[in-house]
Design a protein around this motif. Sequence first.
Motif, PDB file in Angstrom:
ATOM      1  N   ASP A   1      40.576  46.108  33.787  1.00  0.00           N
ATOM      2  CA  ASP A   1      39.841  47.218  34.404  1.00  0.00           C
ATOM      3  C   ASP A   1      38.333  47.109  34.215  1.00  0.00           C
ATOM      4  N   GLY A   2      37.865  46.026  33.596  1.00  0.00           N
ATOM      5  CA  GLY A   2      36.435  45.758  33.534  1.00  0.00           C
ATOM      6  C   GLY A   2      35.641  46.672  32.636  1.00  0.00           C
ATOM      7  N   ASP A   3      36.278  47.234  31.602  1.00  0.00           N
ATOM      8  CA  ASP A   3      35.550  48.146  30.709  1.00  0.00           C
ATOM      9  C   ASP A   3      35.097  47.477  29.427  1.00  0.00           C
ATOM     10  N   GLY A   4      35.266  46.156  29.328  1.00  0.00           N
ATOM     11  CA  GLY A   4      34.842  45.440  28.138  1.00  0.00           C
ATOM     12  C   GLY A   4      35.882  45.383  27.046  1.00  0.00           C
ATOM     13  N   ARG A   5      37.076  45.949  27.285  1.00  0.00           N
ATOM     14  CA  ARG A   5      38.167  45.902  26.317  1.00  0.00           C
ATOM     15  C   ARG A   5      39.350  45.169  26.935  1.00  0.00           C
ATOM     16  N   ASP A   6      39.905  44.229  26.191  1.00  0.00           N
ATOM     17  CA  ASP A   6      41.093  43.540  26.684  1.00  0.00           C
ATOM     18  C   ASP A   6      42.284  44.484  26.643  1.00  0.00           C
TER      19      ASP A   6
ATOM     20  N   THR B   1      41.218  51.884  30.357  1.00  0.00           N
ATOM     21  CA  THR B   1      40.495  52.952  31.047  1.00  0.00           C
ATOM     22  C   THR B   1      41.310  53.574  32.184  1.00  0.00           C
ATOM     23  N   LEU B   2      41.964  52.762  32.965  1.00  0.00           N
ATOM     24  CA  LEU B   2      42.621  53.238  34.186  1.00  0.00           C
ATOM     25  C   LEU B   2      44.107  53.510  34.024  1.00  0.00           C
TER      26      LEU B   2
ATOM     27  N   GLY C   1      34.155  41.453  37.240  1.00  0.00           N
ATOM     28  CA  GLY C   1      34.314  41.957  35.886  1.00  0.00           C
ATOM     29  C   GLY C   1      35.729  42.315  35.514  1.00  0.00           C
ATOM     30  N   LYS C   2      36.678  42.153  36.420  1.00  0.00           N
ATOM     31  CA  LYS C   2      38.069  42.494  36.154  1.00  0.00           C
ATOM     32  C   LYS C   2      38.942  41.245  36.242  1.00  0.00           C
ATOM     33  N   ALA C   3      39.811  41.076  35.249  1.00  0.00           N
ATOM     34  CA  ALA C   3      40.739  39.953  35.282  1.00  0.00           C
ATOM     35  C   ALA C   3      41.757  40.148  36.409  1.00  0.00           C
ATOM     36  N   ASP C   4      42.101  39.074  37.062  1.00  0.00           N
ATOM     37  CA  ASP C   4      43.019  39.106  38.200  1.00  0.00           C
ATOM     38  C   ASP C   4      44.358  38.478  37.818  1.00  0.00           C
ATOM     39  N   PRO C   5      45.497  39.088  38.189  1.00  0.00           N
ATOM     40  CA  PRO C   5      46.775  38.401  38.032  1.00  0.00           C
ATOM     41  C   PRO C   5      46.761  37.104  38.840  1.00  0.00           C
ATOM     42  N   ALA C   6      47.186  36.023  38.234  1.00  0.00           N
ATOM     43  CA  ALA C   6      47.143  34.725  38.900  1.00  0.00           C
ATOM     44  C   ALA C   6      48.179  33.802  38.277  1.00  0.00           C
TER      45      ALA C   6
END
Length: 715
Positions: A575-580, A596-597, A620-625
Motif C-alpha cells: 500500500d506504499g506507506d513505508g511499512r512491509d 494502511t488499507l 511506491g506499491k509492491a505488485d503481485p507478480a
Amino acid sequence: MLYKNAYKQLCSLSATFLLIFFLSANFYGAPGDLDLSFGNGGKVTTNFGALSGEAENVAIQSDGKIVAVGLAYDGQNQHFALARYNTDGSLDTTFGMGGKVVTYINTIARAYAVAIQSDGKIVAAGYSISTSGNDFALARYNTNGSLDTTFGTGGIVLAPFIGVQIAYAVAIQPDGKIVAAGTYYVGFDYETNFALMRFNTNGSLDTSFGTGGVVITGFNSNNSDEAYAVAIQSDGKIVAAGISASGTSYDFALARYNGDGSLDTSFGMGGQVTTDIGGNENAVNDVSIQSDGKIVAAGYNRIGNGNDYNFALARYYTNGSLDNTFGMGGTVTTLVGESSFASAAAIQSNGKIVVAGYGRIGTNGVLTLARYNIDGSLDNPFGVGGKVLTPIGNGGNAGAGGVAIQPDGRIVAAGFSSNGTNADFALVRYQGGSNTNIRTRFDFDGDGRADTSVFRPSDRVWYLNQSTQGFSATQFGLSTDKITPADFDGDGKTDIAVFRGGTWLWLSSSTGVFNAYQFGSALDAPVPADYTGDGRDELAVYRDGVWWALDLSNGGVLSTPFGLGSDRPVAADYDGDGRDDQAVYRNGTWYINRSTLGFTSVQWGLPTDRLVPADYDGDGKADPAVYRDGAWHLNRSQNGYASLQFGTTTDVPTPADYDGDGTTDVAVFRPSDGNWYRLRSMSGFDVVHFGTNGDLPIRTRRYVYNEECAGCWDY
C-alpha cells in the motif's frame, strides 16, 4: 537495436511484449524529468493580478494539496501572499479568492516560510515593517484560506523587541507550539545574532522558552550571525542554521537548543558549530534532520571574489562533528549551471537528498535541482549526472526558494519566474523515481542501486559486485544457512546475514559489528522486512500461519496471525506507506494484510509459479507478480497487467532496482553461465558476468512449504 540485442542474448525473449512493457514502465518518466501531469508540461506560474509575486517556500498538505507562500508587490507595498494548488497543479478554488490569498500587514511584509499544522491550519512566517522597525510576523490561516482569528490578533502575530528582526524559518513542534527562527539586529549597525521565538498555539509567546519566549545567540562579538533555517529533532531539540561572519568571511553556522531554549552543550562547542566550506563566503539556507539523527545543512559557497557560486552541503553527526562518510570530510560542493545558489533541501525516505535553488546559464536564471546519494555523491540517474536545470518562460530569470517531497516521491520546487519587469509564483514538479518509502533491496553500498551479488556455499563467501564501491568478498555463514540479507541497522545499506536453526547472524554495515540473536526455530521461514516503518528491517519468521517479528529499535515482539501453515509468505509494501505488509500466496491467490488499507485478496498466478512481488511501475506499491517458464506476469497497481518473456525455465528470477530510478527491473541469474541478464527500466538491457554454477544469487527470498517434511521450508 536495444531490443534486438536483448533478444539475441536471451533466446526466448518476446520483442513485442518487451517493447510494450519497457515503454509503459517509463510512462511516468525518469527521475528528474518534468512531471507532465502537473500544470503545463510540469510547470505552473501564478500571477497575482496587478501585483508581482514570488514564492519563497512550499509545503505539502496531508491530502496532497500544495501550499506556496511568499510576497505580492503592487509597486509600493509588499504583502504576505499564499497560493494553494490541487495535485494536478490547478489553483484550488476552495482556498481564498480563486486559490490565492494576499494579507496586508502594515505597508511592508514578506513571508519566507510555511508549515502545516496537524489540524490542517497553515502558518506563514516572515517580517513586517512598522514604526518600531522590523518585526517577526506570523499569520495563521484556516483550511479555506481565511485568517484564523483564534491566533494572535485577528490571525496575525507581530513580535517586536528593541532593534530589527526578520523571521526566515518556521517549524511546528509535536505539541503544536511554533518555533520561528531568524535574525536580530543589535541596534541598527551591522552586528546581528541568531533569533528564535517560540509561540503557544494561540500565538502568545511561550515564556518557558528562553527569556519570555525569546532566545538571542551570538557566535562571536561584533559578528554578523543570521539564522535562515530551523528544524525540530525527534527528541525535541531545536537546530537553527545560517551564517556566522567576521568582516567579509562567512561560514556555515549551526546552533542546537534544548527544549527550554538553552544551548545544548553536547553539540559542537557549547552548542555551536561553524564550518568553512572554502572560499570567503558560505551560508546555510536550509537544514534537515535525517532519520538516523544526522543533520544536513544546505546552502552555497562563493568561488573566489567573483559572482560564481556553488551548491554547498555539510552533514554532521548528532554531536555536531562533521560526518566524514559524507563527501570530502563531511562537505560537498556542486556547480549547477554556470553559477548556483542552494535555497532549500529535503530528504527522501531512502536517505537521498534533494537540493533546489537558483542557477545561471549565460544571462538567464534557471531553477536548479541536484540529488545526492547518502554518501554525498551525485545521484547519476537523476536528471543529467544528478542535476536538473529548468528554464521557466522565455528568457528572464527563474529560481527556487523551497522544495518538498510528495508521499509518492515526486518533487515540488517553488520559486519565481520573472520577465525582468514583473514576477510570478512558479512551481515545477519532477519525477522522483517512486515513492521513496520503498528502500532499495540488496544494495550493499547504499547508493540506491541494487548490486549483482552471490553467496557461494562451497566456500561460504559473499561476493558483492557493488555499483559504487566495487568488488568485495566476505566469508560469513555455513553452506547450510538460509541467506537473509536485510537492512537491520537502518543505514540504507543491506547487511550480510544468515538464519541458522533459529539464530540470526549478521554484520552491521554501519559499524562492522557481528551480531547474533536467537529468534525463531529451525523449522521457521525467515521473513525479515520493515513491518514498523522505522527504516530498519525486523528479525521476523513465519510459523504455522503466524508472523513473529522482533523490533530491533526497542526489543518489542510483534505477533500477527495471518495465513495457513502451508501458505507461502510474500511480505512487501503493497500500500506504499513505508511499512512491509504480511502477505501469503495460496494456490494462485494472494492474501494481503495491508497496514494502511486493510485486507485484500488477488487471484494472480498458478500454484507452482515462482513469486516475485516488487514495485514494477514506480508508484511506491509492491505488485503481485509471478515468474513461470521464463515469462513474467505482472499485476501492476498503476500501469495494469504486463507479460513478457525474459529468461528461461532454469533461470533464477532476481528482480531489483539496479539503476536507482525507484522502479524494480526484471532480471534473471543463469547458473549455467554465471550471467545476470537485466532489463533496467531506465538504463536498458545489459549482461553482467558475476558468479558461477552453484552460487545463490542475492535476491528476494521466497519459501515453499515442503509437504514431505511437515513444517519444513525449501529456499
